[in-house]
Design a protein around this motif. Structure first.
Motif, PDB file in Angstrom:
ATOM      1  N   ASP A 108     -22.286 -36.382  25.014  1.00 39.08           N
ATOM      2  CA  ASP A 108     -21.844 -37.518  25.653  1.00 39.08           C
ATOM      3  C   ASP A 108     -22.687 -38.795  25.181  1.00 39.08           C
ATOM      4  O   ASP A 108     -22.271 -39.759  24.972  1.00 39.08           O
TER       5      ASP A 108
ATOM      6  N   ARG B 175     -21.695 -39.879  21.712  1.00 40.27           N
ATOM      7  CA  ARG B 175     -20.454 -40.838  21.620  1.00 40.27           C
ATOM      8  C   ARG B 175     -21.030 -42.267  22.217  1.00 40.27           C
ATOM      9  O   ARG B 175     -20.370 -43.205  21.474  1.00 40.27           O
ATOM     10  N   ARG B 176     -21.852 -42.214  23.050  1.00 40.36           N
ATOM     11  CA  ARG B 176     -22.274 -43.699  23.733  1.00 40.36           C
ATOM     12  C   ARG B 176     -23.117 -44.329  22.745  1.00 40.36           C
ATOM     13  O   ARG B 176     -22.912 -45.571  22.353  1.00 40.36           O
TER      14      ARG B 176
ATOM     15  N   GLU C 127     -22.687 -43.885  19.336  1.00 44.57           N
ATOM     16  CA  GLU C 127     -21.940 -44.709  18.275  1.00 44.57           C
ATOM     17  C   GLU C 127     -21.064 -45.813  18.969  1.00 44.57           C
ATOM     18  O   GLU C 127     -20.821 -46.862  18.162  1.00 44.57           O
ATOM     19  N   ARG C 128     -20.717 -45.712  20.308  1.00 46.27           N
ATOM     20  CA  ARG C 128     -19.958 -46.885  20.670  1.00 46.27           C
ATOM     21  C   ARG C 128     -20.755 -48.147  20.518  1.00 46.27           C
ATOM     22  O   ARG C 128     -20.277 -49.337  20.379  1.00 46.27           O
ATOM     23  N   GLU C 129     -21.823 -47.902  20.910  1.00 43.41           N
ATOM     24  CA  GLU C 129     -22.910 -49.155  21.237  1.00 43.41           C
ATOM     25  C   GLU C 129     -23.573 -49.742  19.786  1.00 43.41           C
ATOM     26  O   GLU C 129     -24.059 -50.630  19.613  1.00 43.41           O
ATOM     27  N   ASN C 130     -23.405 -49.016  18.868  1.00 42.36           N
ATOM     28  CA  ASN C 130     -23.972 -49.141  17.471  1.00 42.36           C
ATOM     29  C   ASN C 130     -23.052 -48.693  16.499  1.00 42.36           C
ATOM     30  O   ASN C 130     -23.112 -47.890  15.858  1.00 42.36           O
ATOM     31  N   PRO C 131     -22.117 -49.698  16.288  1.00 43.76           N
ATOM     32  CA  PRO C 131     -21.238 -49.421  15.178  1.00 43.76           C
ATOM     33  C   PRO C 131     -21.527 -49.193  13.904  1.00 43.76           C
ATOM     34  O   PRO C 131     -22.498 -49.619  13.405  1.00 43.76           O
TER      35      PRO C 131
ATOM     36  N   CYS D 195     -23.873 -42.828  12.855  1.00 42.11           N
ATOM     37  CA  CYS D 195     -23.319 -41.485  12.805  1.00 42.11           C
ATOM     38  C   CYS D 195     -24.143 -40.436  13.422  1.00 42.11           C
ATOM     39  O   CYS D 195     -25.304 -40.258  13.069  1.00 42.11           O
TER      40      CYS D 195
END
Length: 270
Positions: free
Chosen positions: A130, A133-134, A136-140, A143
Motif C-alpha cells: 500500500d 502504491r501511495r 508512486e502516486r504522490e511522486n510521479p 519506482c
C-alpha cells in the motif's frame, strides 16, 4: 564495554564518533549522509545505515549479535532527541537527529532525481505494498515495490528467505527499507544485504505505519520538543507502553549517568 573484535564496515570517514552506552554514533549531518547514499548508489557498493534510539542502546547492551551489527554498519546515526540530549550531557553533542522518516523522505528525492529504485520490506500484511502504491502516486516517476516478506523469527530469520532475497534482487532495487522492528530488521539486513544486490539499506521500524496513514505521527512541534515518544504512547499505549514506561527509562538513566561521570572525569584530568 564495546566489543574489541567488532570491526566497523567500510564507510566515508565521519568527523567524529560519540560513544553512548555500548554504541558508537556518527556525528553527521543529514546532507552529508545523503551524499554518501548517492555515492553508494552510483558505485553499487553495499551500505547499511542504523538509526539508533534509546531502545537500540538497551537492546545492544543485551545482545552481542546486535552490537556487532551496529558496529559493522557503514553509518550509525542518532534517531531520538534523548540520544542528542545524552550526547550534550557528555560534552560531545551530535549535530542533529536523523530518523527513518528523514531517510525515506530524502531517499525519495534522490530516487526521483537519479532514477533509483526503492524496495519496502516488512510491516503488517499488505502495508508495504500500500505504501509503495501511495508513494508512486504522490511522486510521479518513482519506482517502488512493497512486500511484507512473510514470517520472520525474533532473530530475523525468514521462513522463505531465498525466495524473498530473489524478489528483491530481480527488482534491481537500489534502496531497501526494512520495517520489522529492532533488532530483527538490522540482523536480517546484516545477513542478506550483499545477496539482495541493493546499494543502501536501512531499518525503519514503524515508518510504514505512519506513511500508510494507519498511525499518525506527532506534530512537528512535539518532534522538535522531544515529545514524539509521549505522543506515540498516548495514541498507541498497547504498542509502546512496555518500551517507553518500563524498558527504556533504566537505560536512559544508565547512559546519562555514564555520560555525566565521563564528562566530570575528563574535566578533572584536563
Amino acid at each position: 564495554m564495546l566489543d574489541v573484535d567488532a570491526v566497523r564496515g567500510d564507510a566515508p570517514a565521519a568527523p567524529r564518533r560519540v560513544q553512548i552506552g555500548d554504541v558508537l554514533i556518527d556525528a553527521v549531518h543529514l546532507d552529508e549522509l545523503m551524499a554518501a547514499v548517492q555515492q553508494a548508489c552510483r558505485a553499487r557498493t553495499p551500505l547499511q545505515i542504523v538509526t539508533v534510539n534509546i531502545d537500540f542502546i538497551r537492546l545492544a547492551q543485551r545482545s552481542r549479535a546486535f552490537r556487532r551489527v551496529i558496529h559493522e554498519a557503514a553509518w550509525v546515526v542518532p534517531d531520538g532527541r534523548l540520544v542528542l540530549w545524552v550526547s550534550r550531557l557528555l560534552g560531545e553533542p551530535l549535530p542533529e537527529q536523523i530518523t527513518g522518516h528523514d531517510l525515506v523522505r530524502e531517499s525519495i528525492r534522490l530516487a526521483r532525481a537519479h532514477g533509483h529504485r526503492m524496495f519496502l520490506l516488512g510491516g503488517m500484511p499488505g502495508v508495504a505494498a500500500d505504501v509503495a502504491r501511495r508513494l508512486e502516486r504522490e511522486n510521479p516517476g518513482l519506482c517502488v515495490q512493497g512486500d511484507d516478506g512473510g514470517s520472520f523469527s525474533a532473530d530475523g530469520d525468514n521462513e522463505d528467505n531465498a525466495a524473498l532475497v530473489q524478489r528483491i534482487r530481480e527488482f534491481e532495487a537500489d534502496l531497501l527499507f526494512v520495517a520489522l522492528g529492532a533488532p530483527k530488521q538490522e540482523l536480517w539486513l546484516a545477513r542478506n544485504l550483499h545477496a539482495t544486490g541493493v546499494s543502501v539499506a536501512v531499518g525503519v521500524g514503524g515508518v510504514f505505519d505512519t506513511l500508510s496513514g494507519r498511525l499518525p505521527r506527532a506534530p512537528r512541534w512535539m518532534q522538535v520538543a522531544g515529545l514524539e515518544s509521549l505522543f506515540q504512547l498516548l495514541i498507541a499505549p498497547r504498542r509502546y507502553a512496555r518500551r517507553y514506561v518500563l524498558e527504556d527509562p533504566p537505560t536512559l538513566a544508565r547512559v546519562a549517568w555514564l555520560a555525566l561521570v565521563t564528562r566530570v572525569t575528563r574535566k578533572r584530568r584536563a
